[in-house]
Design an enzyme around this catalytic site. Structure first.
Site, PDB file in Angstrom:
ATOM      1  N   LYS A  13     -51.662  -1.593  43.644  1.00 55.57           N
ATOM      2  CA  LYS A  13     -50.285  -2.117  43.724  1.00 55.57           C
ATOM      3  C   LYS A  13     -49.429  -1.599  42.563  1.00 55.57           C
ATOM      4  O   LYS A  13     -48.348  -1.078  42.769  1.00 55.57           O
ATOM      5  CB  LYS A  13     -50.280  -3.662  43.695  1.00 55.57           C
ATOM      6  CG  LYS A  13     -51.075  -4.308  44.798  1.00 55.57           C
ATOM      7  CD  LYS A  13     -50.988  -5.819  44.726  1.00 55.57           C
ATOM      8  CE  LYS A  13     -51.632  -6.422  43.490  1.00 55.57           C
ATOM      9  NZ  LYS A  13     -53.091  -6.220  43.385  1.00 55.57           N
ATOM     10  N   ARG A  88     -48.802 -15.286  44.790  1.00 54.99           N
ATOM     11  CA  ARG A  88     -50.251 -15.230  44.996  1.00 54.99           C
ATOM     12  C   ARG A  88     -50.766 -16.486  45.681  1.00 54.99           C
ATOM     13  O   ARG A  88     -51.975 -16.590  45.927  1.00 54.99           O
ATOM     14  CB  ARG A  88     -50.962 -15.076  43.645  1.00 54.99           C
ATOM     15  CG  ARG A  88     -51.310 -13.636  43.268  1.00 54.99           C
ATOM     16  CD  ARG A  88     -51.916 -13.642  41.889  1.00 54.99           C
ATOM     17  NE  ARG A  88     -52.763 -12.517  41.609  1.00 54.99           N
ATOM     18  CZ  ARG A  88     -52.395 -11.439  40.921  1.00 54.99           C
ATOM     19  NH1 ARG A  88     -51.162 -11.310  40.511  1.00 54.99           N
ATOM     20  NH2 ARG A  88     -53.269 -10.489  40.663  1.00 54.99           N
ATOM     21  N   ARG A 127     -60.886   1.020  35.693  1.00 59.13           N
ATOM     22  CA  ARG A 127     -59.482   1.028  35.215  1.00 59.13           C
ATOM     23  C   ARG A 127     -59.420   0.924  33.696  1.00 59.13           C
ATOM     24  O   ARG A 127     -60.151   0.157  33.081  1.00 59.13           O
ATOM     25  CB  ARG A 127     -58.718  -0.143  35.838  1.00 59.13           C
ATOM     26  CG  ARG A 127     -57.313  -0.301  35.252  1.00 59.13           C
ATOM     27  CD  ARG A 127     -56.393  -1.151  36.103  1.00 59.13           C
ATOM     28  NE  ARG A 127     -56.931  -2.458  36.429  1.00 59.13           N
ATOM     29  CZ  ARG A 127     -56.390  -3.289  37.317  1.00 59.13           C
ATOM     30  NH1 ARG A 127     -55.305  -2.929  37.984  1.00 59.13           N
ATOM     31  NH2 ARG A 127     -56.927  -4.464  37.548  1.00 59.13           N
ATOM     32  N   ARG A 160     -59.259  -4.030  30.376  1.00 59.95           N
ATOM     33  CA  ARG A 160     -58.795  -5.420  30.448  1.00 59.95           C
ATOM     34  C   ARG A 160     -59.992  -6.353  30.540  1.00 59.95           C
ATOM     35  O   ARG A 160     -60.961  -6.065  31.233  1.00 59.95           O
ATOM     36  CB  ARG A 160     -57.906  -5.613  31.690  1.00 59.95           C
ATOM     37  CG  ARG A 160     -56.492  -5.132  31.499  1.00 59.95           C
ATOM     38  CD  ARG A 160     -55.699  -5.040  32.791  1.00 59.95           C
ATOM     39  NE  ARG A 160     -55.808  -6.155  33.713  1.00 59.95           N
ATOM     40  CZ  ARG A 160     -55.165  -6.230  34.876  1.00 59.95           C
ATOM     41  NH1 ARG A 160     -54.341  -5.264  35.246  1.00 59.95           N
ATOM     42  NH2 ARG A 160     -55.318  -7.269  35.666  1.00 59.95           N
ATOM     43  N   ARG A 171     -62.085 -12.985  40.609  1.00 60.04           N
ATOM     44  CA  ARG A 171     -60.743 -12.639  41.081  1.00 60.04           C
ATOM     45  C   ARG A 171     -60.741 -12.344  42.571  1.00 60.04           C
ATOM     46  O   ARG A 171     -59.812 -12.709  43.280  1.00 60.04           O
ATOM     47  CB  ARG A 171     -60.210 -11.434  40.302  1.00 60.04           C
ATOM     48  CG  ARG A 171     -59.903 -11.794  38.863  1.00 60.04           C
ATOM     49  CD  ARG A 171     -59.711 -10.577  38.019  1.00 60.04           C
ATOM     50  NE  ARG A 171     -58.466  -9.899  38.295  1.00 60.04           N
ATOM     51  CZ  ARG A 171     -58.184  -8.653  37.909  1.00 60.04           C
ATOM     52  NH1 ARG A 171     -59.083  -7.967  37.239  1.00 60.04           N
ATOM     53  NH2 ARG A 171     -57.035  -8.105  38.194  1.00 60.04           N
TER      54      ARG A 171
HETATM   55  P1  ADP Z   1     -53.531  -3.283  41.113  1.00 53.03           P
HETATM   56  O1  ADP Z   1     -52.165  -3.203  40.476  1.00 53.03           O
HETATM   57  O2  ADP Z   1     -53.470  -3.507  42.582  1.00 53.03           O
HETATM   58  O3  ADP Z   1     -54.451  -4.244  40.433  1.00 53.03           O
HETATM   59  P2  ADP Z   1     -53.843  -0.558  40.038  1.00 53.03           P
HETATM   60  O4  ADP Z   1     -52.609   0.108  40.559  1.00 53.03           O
HETATM   61  O5  ADP Z   1     -53.866  -0.890  38.582  1.00 53.03           O
HETATM   62  O6  ADP Z   1     -54.203  -1.856  40.945  1.00 53.03           O
HETATM   63  O7  ADP Z   1     -55.091   0.379  40.416  1.00 53.03           O
HETATM   64  C1  ADP Z   1     -56.416  -0.018  40.071  1.00 53.03           C
HETATM   65  C2  ADP Z   1     -57.199   1.206  39.576  1.00 53.03           C
HETATM   66  O8  ADP Z   1     -57.411   2.078  40.685  1.00 53.03           O
HETATM   67  C3  ADP Z   1     -56.475   2.022  38.499  1.00 53.03           C
HETATM   68  O9  ADP Z   1     -57.439   2.480  37.579  1.00 53.03           O
HETATM   69  C4  ADP Z   1     -55.848   3.180  39.290  1.00 53.03           C
HETATM   70  O10 ADP Z   1     -55.725   4.342  38.484  1.00 53.03           O
HETATM   71  C5  ADP Z   1     -56.844   3.370  40.434  1.00 53.03           C
HETATM   72  N1  ADP Z   1     -56.198   3.776  41.699  1.00 53.03           N
HETATM   73  C6  ADP Z   1     -55.038   3.277  42.221  1.00 53.03           C
HETATM   74  N2  ADP Z   1     -54.750   3.866  43.393  1.00 53.03           N
HETATM   75  C7  ADP Z   1     -55.749   4.756  43.628  1.00 53.03           C
HETATM   76  C8  ADP Z   1     -56.032   5.693  44.680  1.00 53.03           C
HETATM   77  N3  ADP Z   1     -55.245   5.811  45.739  1.00 53.03           N
HETATM   78  N4  ADP Z   1     -57.147   6.446  44.584  1.00 53.03           N
HETATM   79  C9  ADP Z   1     -57.995   6.313  43.503  1.00 53.03           C
HETATM   80  N5  ADP Z   1     -57.784   5.461  42.486  1.00 53.03           N
HETATM   81  C10 ADP Z   1     -56.678   4.690  42.536  1.00 53.03           C
HETATM   82  P1  AMP Z   2     -52.373  -8.483  37.840  1.00 50.94           P
HETATM   83  O1  AMP Z   2     -51.838  -7.639  36.730  1.00 50.94           O
HETATM   84  O2  AMP Z   2     -51.407  -8.625  38.981  1.00 50.94           O
HETATM   85  O3  AMP Z   2     -53.742  -8.035  38.277  1.00 50.94           O
HETATM   86  O4  AMP Z   2     -52.542  -9.959  37.252  1.00 50.94           O
HETATM   87  C1  AMP Z   2     -53.464 -10.218  36.211  1.00 50.94           C
HETATM   88  C2  AMP Z   2     -53.735 -11.707  36.128  1.00 50.94           C
HETATM   89  O5  AMP Z   2     -52.527 -12.419  35.779  1.00 50.94           O
HETATM   90  C3  AMP Z   2     -54.204 -12.372  37.427  1.00 50.94           C
HETATM   91  O6  AMP Z   2     -55.592 -12.210  37.656  1.00 50.94           O
HETATM   92  C4  AMP Z   2     -53.828 -13.832  37.142  1.00 50.94           C
HETATM   93  O7  AMP Z   2     -54.730 -14.441  36.245  1.00 50.94           O
HETATM   94  C5  AMP Z   2     -52.490 -13.681  36.426  1.00 50.94           C
HETATM   95  N1  AMP Z   2     -51.376 -13.673  37.414  1.00 50.94           N
HETATM   96  C6  AMP Z   2     -50.565 -12.625  37.719  1.00 50.94           C
HETATM   97  N2  AMP Z   2     -49.687 -12.962  38.679  1.00 50.94           N
HETATM   98  C7  AMP Z   2     -49.970 -14.262  39.000  1.00 50.94           C
HETATM   99  C8  AMP Z   2     -49.448 -15.161  39.965  1.00 50.94           C
HETATM  100  N3  AMP Z   2     -48.467 -14.807  40.808  1.00 50.94           N
HETATM  101  N4  AMP Z   2     -49.985 -16.418  40.016  1.00 50.94           N
HETATM  102  C9  AMP Z   2     -50.973 -16.796  39.185  1.00 50.94           C
HETATM  103  N5  AMP Z   2     -51.525 -15.980  38.276  1.00 50.94           N
HETATM  104  C10 AMP Z   2     -51.036 -14.714  38.184  1.00 50.94           C
END
Ligand code: ADP
Ligand code: AMP
Length: 216
Positions: A13, A88, A127, A160, A171
């Site tokens: 995302k 969420r 990541r 993280r 999660r």
């Molecule tokens: P989210 O925001 O949904 O938690 P991220 O955008 O941070 O996810 O992506 C999670 C991990 O996967 C990151 O390390 C990112 O670089 C990797 N990633 C994201 N999209 C792709 C893809 N299409 N192919 C391979 N790796 C990806």
């Molecule tokens: P994210 O960066 O979206 O993966 O969010 C990291 C963490 O922040 C999540 O696992 C939750 O602990 C908290 N968080 C982010 N957005 C929300 C939300 N909309 N509601 C509750 N917790 C959240």
């Protein structure tokens, strides 16, 4: 344009959001990033939120809705935005609908990034995030040019706390119980567009772009 980016943690995302907001001139509102930023600044909100985030729990609806409300209303200029990681829960979705009503506005689309649990696990565990600007990398799929150093700002990369294996399972479970029902919620409102999140970075982006062009 007002968009929501949905999908399980690690689906991609944030990665896609950063590209979309640049190309479509939207404000990027990521609640996770807001919490982490507040934590980096040692603010009480961030310190409190991190107690929940660290173990993979959700921050309370009240706190989360309040930070989004402030962001949307504070400047009253968030006319075009992409929400990443919010809502969420159904309660948060209802609160968002109320906020948009007050703004006499509505969502244009909810993009659901679809990925299997195996892919999620690989993406989350690999990541790495920048300790200064929050940019994300992946050990295998998007390594930085110099090991452990952010390409954009030179910050040190870290894993993280909530990307460690123990939190990841939590999660995913929480996502399935609390967040997955939103898929039906938005589908029934005719707003949901699914994209295949298992494609390459560019492949996923092209699918999202096709959805957005179709809205125009
Ligand atoms: P989210 O925001 O949904 O938690 P991220 O955008 O941070 O996810 O992506 C999670 C991990 O996967 C990151 O390390 C990112 O670089 C990797 N990633 C994201 N999209 C792709 C893809 N299409 N192919 C391979 N790796 C990806
Ligand atoms: P994210 O960066 O979206 O993966 O969010 C990291 C963490 O922040 C999540 O696992 C939750 O602990 C908290 N968080 C982010 N957005 C929300 C939300 N909309 N509601 C509750 N917790 C959240």
């Amino acid at each position: 344009m007002k968009l929501l980016m949905m999908g399980p943690p690690g689906a991609g995302k944030g990665t896609q959001a950063k590209k979309i907001v640049g190309d479509y001139h939207l404000s990027n509102i990521s609640t996770g990033e807001m919490f982490r930023d507040s934590y980096r600044k040692k603010e009480s909100l961030g310190l409190l939120a991190m107690e929940f985030i660290r173990d993979g729990h959700l921050v309370s609806d009240e706190i989360t809705i309040e930070i989004v409300r402030r962001r949307l209303f504070e400047s009253n200029k968030e006319k075009n935005f992409l929400l990443d990681g919010f809502p969420r829960t159904i309660f948060q979705a209802e609160a968002l609908a109320d906020m948009l009503d007050v703004m006499q506005s509505s969502l244009d689309a909810v993009i659901q990034i679809v990925v299997s649990d195996d892919v999620i696990l690989t993406r989350m565990v690999g990541r790495r995030s920048c300790s200064i600007c929050g940019a994300t990398y992946h050990l295998d799929f998007k390594p930085p040019k110099v090991e452990n150093v952010c390409d954009s700002c030179g910050g040190v990369l870290y894993q993280r706390e909530d990307d460690k294996r123990e939190s990841v399972k939590n999660r995913l479970d929480i996502y399935k119980i609390k967040t997955q029902p939103l898929i039906e919620y938005y589908k029934s409102r005719g707003l949901l567009y699914e994209v295949d999140g298992e494609k390459s970075f560019e492949g996923v982006y092209q699918e999202i772009k096709a959805v957005l062009e179709g809205l125009a």
